[in-house]
Design an enzyme around this catalytic site. Sequence first.
Site, short mmCIF file in Angstrom:
data_model
loop_
_atom_site.label_atom_id
_atom_site.label_comp_id
_atom_site.label_asym_id
_atom_site.label_seq_id
_atom_site.Cartn_x
_atom_site.Cartn_y
_atom_site.Cartn_z
N SER A 196 -7.14 -1.43 -7.92
CA SER A 196 -6.47 -2.54 -8.60
C SER A 196 -5.09 -2.09 -9.07
O SER A 196 -4.30 -1.61 -8.28
CB SER A 196 -7.35 -3.04 -9.75
OG SER A 196 -6.87 -4.25 -10.28
N GLU A 307 -5.87 -5.31 -0.18
CA GLU A 307 -6.86 -6.22 -0.76
C GLU A 307 -6.21 -6.93 -1.94
O GLU A 307 -5.21 -6.47 -2.47
CB GLU A 307 -8.11 -5.47 -1.20
CG GLU A 307 -7.90 -4.38 -2.27
CD GLU A 307 -7.82 -4.88 -3.70
OE1 GLU A 307 -8.31 -6.01 -3.98
OE2 GLU A 307 -7.28 -4.17 -4.56
N HIS A 377 -11.85 -6.47 -5.15
CA HIS A 377 -12.39 -7.02 -6.40
C HIS A 377 -13.69 -7.76 -6.10
O HIS A 377 -13.80 -8.99 -6.24
CB HIS A 377 -11.36 -7.93 -7.06
CG HIS A 377 -10.18 -7.17 -7.61
ND1 HIS A 377 -9.20 -6.63 -6.80
CD2 HIS A 377 -9.82 -6.88 -8.88
CE1 HIS A 377 -8.30 -6.03 -7.56
NE2 HIS A 377 -8.65 -6.17 -8.82
#
Length: 424
Positions: A196, A307, A377
Amino acid sequence: MPPTKQALEQLSIDSAVKSELSRRQFLRQVGIGAGAGLLATQGISQSLAATGINEDSSAQLTKDDLPRVTVEDKPSPQVLVPRAHCIVPNIETRLFASSNVGNNDARNQLALARMACAGFKVANSAIVSRQYLRFAGTDSQRASDLQNIATGAIAAPKLLLGVRGGYGAVRLLPMIDWQTLGRIMQERGTILAGFSDVTAIQCALLAQGGMSSLAAPMLYSEFGKSNPDKVSCRQFAEALSNPNLTIDVQSAALTSQQLSTILASDDSYIMSQTLTGTIWGGNLSVVSALTGSDYLPRIDGGIVFLEDVGEQPYRIERMLYDLYLAGVFKRQQAIVFGALSGAGEDSYDARYDVATVIRQLHKLTGLPIYNGMSFGHISKKQSFPLGARCQISSNTIGGYRLTFSDYPTIKADSINVEGLWQTV
């Protein structure tokens, strides 16, 4: 006979659940404050499960991982619970908190207990209580988690584990000597793990320090859950300990239901081609934000992994165009997409979806695009090394296989993987 303290505690938990209080009121009523005992945490988990309430039921998480919860400090006696199936922690571990604060202390303490149970000896657990505004400390405090290793003030551990994602890591990049940090980590065989917002840290470490890292779940956002995902936990341990990690992908669904697993110029390419290069990247929003900076890796013949979560198709395309116009894709052999969670539907035309965006990218770049890798996620993550050597080939199940090499590992017998999800 008067009820025992444990019975009263359970009665309070049960009544809180039945009354449908908010999560904050619920935690306040059962007395989960800073320093609360783990027995209360165990009771909460059991009561939530018994009533069908699961705070971790969503497979798609926000970029902040979970909603913010503010818990007031309340004095609470420490209740010691015997540890079942734990081992003596011997893996030298330090935390780094580069982004959001993890402001639920009970969750932090549960995660730390699980790490210890699994064999990780965390030396700086106190950093989980830091906070400045939305961040896990001031910029200087957060940068020092890594810079103190670069200066030699603190010895490099075997594992550097991120606490949480969200936002804030990019503020630290000019404050860290990445070249020296990378050299020290290589000498020690240190593994830096996270994802992230931690993508900014991982990109800078590779771009300026020449050091790999691990795309992996983090302390607060995974190991502090009431029910950590067992697949994510097992794959985390596997990626930490297997020097020849292999991941098979057979469906593009995590990227888009409307895509094939491989987009290539012709079918013969799909069956015959094997690519080998350095895999790098991470969260698309963070990678695109680094475009044009010295912190974005310049990998010739690389394989870029991307992502994201909660971004509409047009925003995904705009970020991909940032990379395309900057010439990033010209140096790559292939693009691998993980989960693009919660992209939603375009409000102007529902036909403009993630699949349309990725097909446009394939047309622009001419690169083979591999879809559906199980990372991002999502609840079930397959951890893997970034900045390592990666080979991609078609597999026997209609998809593709990624094989990784040349990255540091930890001895498998020093990890008790079940400790990562136990109530301890």
